[in-house]
Design a protein around this motif. Structure first.
Motif: not given
Ligand SMILES: Cc1cc2nc3c(=O)[nH]c(=O)nc-3n(C[C@H](O)[C@H](O)[C@H](O)COP(=O)(O)O)c2cc1C
Ligand SMILES: Cc1cc2nc3c(=O)[nH]c(=O)nc-3n(C[C@H](O)[C@H](O)[C@H](O)COP(=O)(O)OP(=O)(O)OC[C@H]3O[C@@H](n4cnc5c(N)ncnc54)[C@H](O)[C@@H]3O)c2cc1C
Ligand SMILES: NC(=O)c1ccc[n+]([C@@H]2O[C@H](COP(=O)([O-])OP(=O)(O)OC[C@H]3O[C@@H](n4cnc5c(N)ncnc54)[C@H](OP(=O)(O)O)[C@@H]3O)[C@@H](O)[C@H]2O)c1
Length: 576
Positions: A38-42, A77-79, A82-86, A110-112
């Motif tokens: 996954a990608t989190t934060g920024q 990730g989630d489109s 800004a940094k989709f699946n970075f 993509d969650d979206q």
């Molecule tokens: C705080 C937060 C920040 C995220 N940042 C990003 C991001 O920068 N880019 C992206 O593509 N997705 C981002 N996501 C979406 C997650 O990557 C996506 O929901 C993923 O399926 C989460 O997997 P997990 O539930 O196993 O952590 C973010 C989600 C959260 C909650």
């Protein structure tokens, strides 16, 4: 085990390596690795991937380190970010750089997407199996499990003839005895002190200011940190679920994994009652995925229902599945009620394979320990919306929190704290510009309290809401701080005039001040709230300020913004 299924997607007895537990150096010996990240934060790697991330980006790794490895990367990730699946993209590039061979192109979940990440993952998995089976054909002597026969359940539920004595030693929470602050495996049961609606009684949005008592919890936090809350299902849903599955909520069982290396879910008591399992663990309020229908079809004894379930889990049935579930946001519980013969025949052993675990929800902490010692406050927007279904859709955690009333008796909420995406400068006179429309203002309430208590000056808050008398959170508090000269508040009341006025309009109006603060006084810029359009709009406003006030060309303005991001002078915390 090996299972033949539709579209040649056998399930082999794969080895799942959790990167947080895996010895990274062993990667050089692995011939085939599928990375799921996954990608989190920024655009950051998740916490349990951080060690691996540091390892894989070590500068001294030779460019042939992984030349024995075939790999595939599946990104989650989630489109709307800004940094989709970075992280997945960067990992894919790095593995190639280290000599590994990609079996197939990266998959960007993509969650979206209307069908969720499955929309891209399902076809990608088909391709993956094709490639893997070319390299590693199924051994002839291994029997193929026919389509429609479920794999054994991950756990067995051994029902007890009578409920255990609650005081007996066995009946304890299945949590570790580890010391240290509360965590997911050992949450703190925080007494809820207040739960106050802070939007006007006639306003369409229900927003709550909730306060917890964290005395003796070992919890500590700073502005920008986040609290994680583990919600439960509502009593009405638990009863309905037990009724449709024919379960006795008071019955107790002991949970046992079939495979020795599979851990039991953290936090579930052992022995556990059906009520506890259903209330704390099974996410029946979520929208089911295709895999749910696949397994349910395998378990169904009813011909008509099985046929329908098979259709919904087939590749051709995906438009129907979208129409039935994803678009109207139909829940697992509602689907089970629509397939009563199947639901009534689900073997309890399969419950944990069929229904995902309830995940904790994050909330920006809205108070400072310097002003509210032993307390933790959050600002929660109660999620409720309509689809074509008769019943309104309700967010699990926010609705559950809103339903708890400490005035009617003691209420405890399982929670723990982790660092968030925002960190504030410690120097006394570095200005901070905070942009937080709606509930996005929550982390800035904590920051302003903390900074004012420490005598830090240069606090600029841009707040946006609909009407000053309906959803102006902490309006009186901000005005009081303004009078004391501790805060500059800029408001955007979007619906008080003919045309919408948002925080980004106010930023543009105050462009000269914003430029002066950023360029001459080294200010930090923060943005929090809804991830949908607001962050892009605010960034565009900043770009135009850099061009108009700083005289920068468009590319130079983009470089300026990128530099602010790199040096952590531009930070965001946004949620979808
Ligand atoms: C705080 C937060 C920040 C995220 N940042 C990003 C991001 O920068 N880019 C992206 O593509 N997705 C981002 N996501 C979406 C997650 O990557 C996506 O929901 C993923 O399926 C989460 O997997 P997990 O539930 O196993 O952590 C973010 C989600 C959260 C909650
Ligand atoms: C770092 C971070 C900080 C956060 N801080 C806060 C905070 O301070 N305050 C706060 O209120 N929330 C905050 N959130 C959001 C919070 O974590 C939850 O996501 C939110 O409360 C909803 O959870 P829920 O369980 O009530 O809803 P869920 O049951 O999880 O349902 C939410 C889902 O419903 C769907 N949905 C919602 N509205 C609609 C709609 N109109 N149409 C169609 N589908 C829709 C979306 O898929 C959404 O993901 C934060 C999130 C993160 C990641
Ligand atoms: N699913 C979604 O897309 C979505 C969007 C927003 C809110 N919500 C839900 O509403 C609840 C509260 O949300 P919230 O606290 O984030 O904020 P909010 O209360 O919905 O909105 C706060 C303020 O932001 C304004 N706004 C709308 N679009 C904007 C944009 N592009 N740029 C800047 N400001 C903008 C709103 O104006 P107007 O409303 O007058 O336009 C309002 O004045 C949550 O439950 C959330 O899930 C959902």
């Amino acid at each position: 085990s090996l299972k033949g299924s539709e579209g040649a997607r056998p399930r082999v007895g794969e080895k799942v390596l959790h990167l947080c537990l895996f010895v990274e150096a062993n990667l050089i010996r692995e011939p085939l690795v599928v990375f799921v990240c996954a990608t989190t934060g920024q655009g950051d790697p998740p916490d349990n991937m951080k060690n691996f991330w540091r390892f894989i980006f070590r500068k001294n790794l030779p460019s042939t380190s992984l030349c024995q490895m075939d790999f595939a990367v599946l990104g989650l990730g989630d489109s709307s970010y800004a940094k989709f699946n970075f992280v997945a993209k960067k990992l894919h590039r790095r593995l190639l750089q280290l000599g590994a061979s990609a079996l197939l192109p990266i998959c960007l979940g993509d969650d979206q997407h209307e069908l969720g990440p499955d929309a891209t993952i399902d076809p990608w998995l088909g391709d993956l199996w094709e490639k893997v089976l070319e390299l590693y054909p199924v051994p002839i002597d291994l029997p193929v499990i026919p389509h429609g026969v479920p794999l054994p359940s991950k756990f067995t539920l051994q029902f007890l003839p009578e409920a255990p004595n609650p005081s007996s030693k066995e009946s304890c929470l299945a949590i570790s005895d580890s010391l240290g602050p509360p965590s997911e495996s050992q949450p703190f049961l925080a007494p809820m002190v207040t739960n106050q609606r802070v939007t006007g009684p006639s306003h369409f949005q229900d927003v709550r200011l909730i306060e917890f008592d964290i005395t003796d919890s070992g919890i500590s936090f700073a502005a920008g940190d986040v609290v994680l809350i583990q919600p439960s299902n509502s009593a009405a849903h638990i009863q309905q679920f037990c009724h449709v599955l024919g379960l006795d909520p008071s019955q107790c069982f002991v949970l046992q994994p079939r495979e020795p290396d599979v851990p039991c879910p953290p936090g579930l008591p052992q022995p556990c009652s059906v009520w506890q399992l259903v209330s704390q663990y099974l996410d029946m309020a979520s929208v089911p995925r295709r895999s749910f229908f696949e397994l349910l079809a395998c378990l169904s004894p009813h011909e008509l229902e099985r046929e329908k379930l098979l259709e919904l889990s087939s590749a051709q049935g995906q438009e129907d599945l979208c129409e039935y579930c994803s678009r109207p946001r139909r829940t697992i519980l509602e689907v089970l009620c629509d397939f009563p013969h199947t639901a009534g025949a689900i073997p309890p052993d399969y419950l944990l394979d069929l229904i995902p675990q309830i995940r904790p929800r994050a909330f920006s902490i809205a108070s400072s320990l310097l002003v509210h010692p032993r307390r933790l406050q959050i600002l929660v927007a109660v999620v409720q919306y309509r689809t074509r279904l008769k019943e309104p859709r309700r967010g699990l955690c926010s609705s559950w929190l809103a339903s708890l009333d400490p005035k009617k008796g003691p209420v405890q909420v399982p929670l723990w704290v982790r660092p968030g995406g925002l960190a504030f400068p410690e120097t006394p006179d570095t200005p901070v510009i905070m942009v937080g429309p709606g509930t996005g203002v929550a982390p800035f309430r904590a920051a302003v309290q903390e900074r004012v208590a420490q005598g830090q000056t240069g606090n600029f808050l841009f707040f946006g809401c609909r009407w000053r008398d309906q959803d102006f959170y902490w309006g009186d508090e901000w005005q009081e701080l303004e009078k004391r000269g501790c805060l500059t508040l800029v408001t955007a009341f979007s619906r008080e005039q003919g045309q919408k006025v948002y925080v980004q309009h106010r930023l543009r109006e105050l462009g000269p001040l914003v430029w002066e603060l950023l360029d001459h006084r080294g200010a930090y810029f923060y943005l929090a709230g809804n991830a949908k359009y607001m962050p892009t709009d605010v960034m565009e406003a900043l770009m135009s300020i850099f061009q108009e006030e700083g005289g920068l060309s468009h590319p130079n303005a983009a470089t300026y913004l990128a530099r602010l991001q790199r040096t952590l002078r531009f930070q965001t915390e946004t949620w979808a």
